[in-house]
Design a protein around this motif. Structure first.
Motif, short mmCIF file in Angstrom:
data_model
loop_
_atom_site.label_atom_id
_atom_site.label_comp_id
_atom_site.label_asym_id
_atom_site.label_seq_id
_atom_site.Cartn_x
_atom_site.Cartn_y
_atom_site.Cartn_z
N ASN A 1 0.88 -0.97 0.10
CA ASN A 1 -0.13 0.00 0.16
C ASN A 1 0.99 1.40 0.17
OD1 ASN A 1 -2.38 -1.45 0.17
ND2 ASN A 1 -2.11 -1.81 2.32
N ASP B 1 2.78 4.07 -3.76
CA ASP B 1 2.51 5.49 -4.34
C ASP B 1 3.18 6.63 -3.69
OD1 ASP B 1 0.58 4.49 -6.02
OD2 ASP B 1 -1.09 4.81 -4.70
N ARG B 2 3.94 6.34 -2.52
CA ARG B 2 4.96 7.12 -1.79
C ARG B 2 6.29 7.20 -2.72
NH1 ARG B 2 4.15 5.58 4.57
NH2 ARG B 2 2.17 5.68 4.84
N ASP C 1 8.14 8.11 -6.28
CA ASP C 1 8.26 8.84 -7.28
C ASP C 1 8.57 7.98 -8.53
OD1 ASP C 1 7.82 10.56 -9.35
OD2 ASP C 1 9.35 12.07 -8.77
N TRP C 2 7.74 7.23 -8.70
CA TRP C 2 8.01 6.01 -9.97
C TRP C 2 8.27 6.84 -11.24
CZ3 TRP C 2 9.41 1.22 -8.46
CH2 TRP C 2 8.99 0.88 -7.25
N ASP D 1 6.78 4.65 -14.42
CA ASP D 1 5.66 4.79 -13.47
C ASP D 1 4.42 3.51 -13.78
OD1 ASP D 1 5.39 5.31 -16.20
OD2 ASP D 1 4.01 7.31 -16.14
N PRO E 1 4.78 0.31 -10.44
CA PRO E 1 3.96 -0.12 -9.30
C PRO E 1 2.48 -0.98 -9.74
CG PRO E 1 3.68 2.23 -9.80
CD PRO E 1 4.89 1.52 -10.64
N ARG F 1 1.79 -4.76 -8.10
CA ARG F 1 0.28 -4.93 -7.30
C ARG F 1 -0.17 -6.31 -8.19
NH1 ARG F 1 -0.29 0.90 -7.41
NH2 ARG F 1 -0.52 1.69 -5.44
#
Length: 728
Positions: free
Chosen positions: A3, A6-7, A9-10, A21, A24, A28
């Protein structure tokens, strides 16, 4: 932790295809309950964030999340996650010294490989935990990590010894043994205890034969000095014990398969009809060559590598493999036999015949691999000629277009290999190929070996050449390939068709067709003089490469030096124009006017090479220029150039073995003048290795070099025997 994705900066990170980007989403997907989603997520990550083994900033940023997934018992495919972690760590450890500093994604210097390797070592205890996990998939994926990431040799050895005791599965036990050898090779402090352990396993009659064989092989890997005259015979005996023998019903099924049941080849996906046949076949071959059909294959590949130049031991092992009752063992032995024959010189007759024995009409899948293997051996395939002919003639020629894909491929490969031995029994199937649209591309590479059959082959090639649409940029059958085949057949009946093709290519500005067709016309010499009116204007073309090809064709078609020399002098203003230099050599004494320019080019390259060596420059010596210029100097100036030519040729050969064929061909032309090359010729004939085997014509190349060297040696030794002793 998933979870917290999102922290990061992909978007500021990267992978093989740009911004990360999308990473992630893949992470998942790896924990999705849907197996199809997981499979796609893993595939995307491997393909982009670990593309061809490269590690990227997004790969490193993913590690905390991957470890968290691996630690969580609720993760659906923990074994897959651990395997991914292992892959990342393996790549980092393997590359950390070679690529200690690289240019990063932002253009700045990066130490990503040693940094990642250090990070993986910091997580070594995680792999210790995974190695004892209840899930066998997790254990299997983690075992190698004990050899890669633990720096405490004593602890790592102890863990692996304990792991072998606790593992009952054959695959896991073999992995433990291999990892112990990897550890010994990585950490010097682990070498002695690891070898002692491997010795005990290999020599213990109480140990299961699978583990004993693995211990024997990996002891040879990490302790080459342990290899003795009993190593290979012991391995062969253990191989017999672990090789499965097909049950009678399985053997009958293999020998007499149901026509409706597809073999492994038939299970491959159908090729895309929009992809040219030779491209689709190349990709299918890549996938096929990566398969292992027997559980012992990885071990045996490692053993052959460890045995190295011990050709007798490797041959004995391969004879056992090729005679194995297990079809998978026999199949996989073909690639290992090819590796031995193409890398080491020697008498491989027995192996070649056994490969020929794999051309069984009831096993098209294996027969195709055997034919392909023989095709890579060039003239060394001669002992299997009759086996090839028997396989080809056992089918009707229209087997080339068989609806059964495995039979079709096997027949085609056998026909092409038989043609490569200049055997006319390949002709009927080649005619079927040229009269149909089924894999004609494969036949085109073979027809040139049968010039004695030109009367039947040339009209068909001409007809195909006429059918090529010159307006298409990438036709299915290349006119350049057709032109090359016609040149090899040498039938002057092809000259009008080649001339028309040249004109059409010029009209449609198909530059990639013009030069090959010019060279094909040149191969006919004065018999193609009727094309001069089309060829001559091209000597004034803007493109230097085209001008050179045209000048060469003009010379071959009319043989008048005075009409070519002005063109040649202009072309030699650029010293890298090898085709122009070679043309000067073909003209011979009539090109004497360019001798000063050739000497200037040679001296410039020798001086540059000397500077490179003196300065330790990373710029490679220009050996090819030496070869081309020295050869031309001899062909033009003769014995007066001996003092320059021989040292230049030998220097090029010493610096770059790929020049060997060109060098010895020139030395052969020089006759007695090549006497000072005798020591290098003798040294070349004593070489055990054939050299670089990464290209398809390597064996033919080496055989030609060896044959020419023997001819030179015999001539020079005769001269030395005839020479009067000093003082007589």
């Amino acid at each position: 932790m998933i979870n917290d994705l999102d922290r990061t900066d992909w978007a500021s990170l990267g992978h093989a295809y740009g911004g990360a980007d999308d990473v992630p989403g893949w992470l998942r997907g790896m924990v999705s309950p849907d197996p199809d989603v997981r499979e796609e997520a893993f595939g995307n990550f491997y393909g982009a964030a670990l593309h061809q083994g490269s590690v990227y900033s997004s790969t490193v940023a993913s590690l905390p999340f991957l470890f968290a997934m691996a630690d969580n018992p609720a993760t659906p495919d923990r074994g897959g996650v651990v395997a991914l972690l292992l892959s990342i760590g393996r790549e980092a450890v393997d590359a950390e010294e070679v690529y200690a500093v690289i240019c990063g994604e932002d253009g700045e210097e990066s130490t990503i490989y040693p940094d990642t390797a250090r990070l993986m070592r910091e997580h070594a205890d995680a792999f210790v935990g995974y190695a004892g996990d209840p899930d066998p998939q997790v254990r299997r994926a983690s075992i190698e990590g004990l050899g890669f990431f633990l720096d405490d040799a004593e602890r790592a050895v102890a863990l692996l010894r304990d792991r072998l005791v606790k593992e009952s599965g054959t695959a896991e036990r073999l992995l433990v043994v291999r990892t112990m050898a990897d550890l010994a090779l990585r950490l010097p402090a682990a070498a002695a205890p690891a070898r002692a352990w491997l010795d005990a396993l290999a020599d213990s009659s109480a140990t299961d034969p699978d583990t004993r064989l693995a211990a024997l092989v990996h002891r040879a890997r990490c302790a080459p000095d342990s290899i003795d005259d009993q190593t290979a015979p012991t391995a062969i005996e253990l191989l017999r014990q672990v090789t499965p023998t097909p049950r009678p019903e399985e053997d009958k099924e293999r020998r007499d398969p149901e026509p409706s049941r597809p073999c492994a080849c038939e299970a491959e996906p159908e090729p895309d009809p929009n992809v040219p046949g030779h491209i689709a076949a190349a990709f299918a071959d890549l996938e096929r060559h990566g398969r292992a059909h027997a559980a012992t294959t990885p071990l045996l590949v490692a053993f052959h590598t460890a045995l190295g130049t011990r050709a007798e031991d490797r041959t004995a092992l391969l004879i056992e493999q090729l005679r194995s009752p297990d079809p998978g063992t026999r199949y996989d032995a073909l690639a290992m036999a090819r590796s031995l024959i193409t890398s080491l010189r020697g008498d491989h007759t027995a192996l070649v015949r056994l490969i020929g024995d794999c051309l069984l009409p009831d096993d098209a899948y294996t027969a195709a691999a055997a034919a392909e293997t023989l095709g890579s051996l060039a003239a060394l395939a001669e002992p299997a000629r009759e086996a090839l002919a028997a396989y080809v003639t056992a089918h009707r020629p229209d087997a080339w277009v068989s609806g059964h894909r495995a039979v079709r491929r096997a027949h085609q490969l056998a026909v092409v290999t038989l043609a490569g031995l200049k055997d006319e029994r390949a002709l009927p199937s080649l005619l079927v190929a040229l009269d149909s649209d089924t894999d004609a591309w494969r036949a085109l590479g073979a027809v040139g070996h049968l010039p004695q059959c030109a009367a039947e082959l040339t009209p068909r090639l001409i007809r195909r050449l006429a059918d090529v649409d010159p307006s298409r940029e990438w036709p299915d059958v290349s006119p350049a390939t057709l032109a090359s085949a016609l040149a090899k057949l040498g039938d002057p009946a092809a000259v009008p068709a080649l001339t028309e093709t040249l004109q059409a290519a010029l009209r449609h500005k198909q530059g990639r067709t013009v030069e090959p067709v010019l060279k094909a016309l040149a191969s006919f010499g004065p018999r193609a003089a009727s094309a001069l009116d089309v060829v001559r204007p091209l000597t004034e073309a803007d493109d230097v490469s085209l001008r050179t090809a045209a000048a060469g064709a003009v010379w071959e078609l009319e043989r008048h030096p005075e009409s070519v020399m002005p063109l040649l002098e202009r072309l030699l203003e650029g010293h890298r124009n090898f085709d122009a230099i070679d043309l000067a050599g073909r003209i011979g004494p009539g090109a004497a006017a360019v001798l000063p320019r050739l000497r200037q080019i040679l001296n410039e390259r020798l001086e540059q090479n000397a500077r490179n060596e003196q300065n330790g420059s990373a710029v490679l010596n220009d050996s090819w220029t030496l070869v081309h210029v020295a050869s031309a100097l001899w062909d033009i100036g003769g014995t007066g150039e001996t003092g320059t030519v021989v040292p230049a040729l030998l220097a090029a050969w010493k610096d770059n073995d790929a020049t060997a064929r060109h060098v010895v061909t020139c030395l052969n032309r020089m006759g007695p003048a090549a006497r000072s090359a005798l020591p290098q010729i003798q040294a070349a004939l004593k070489q055990l290795h054939r050299g670089d085997q990464m290209w398809s014509g390597a064996v033919a190349f080496d055989l030609e070099v060896e044959h020419t060297c023997r001819a030179i040696l015999a001539r020079l030794l005769d001269l030395l025997d005839l020479a009067p002793a000093r003082g007589e």
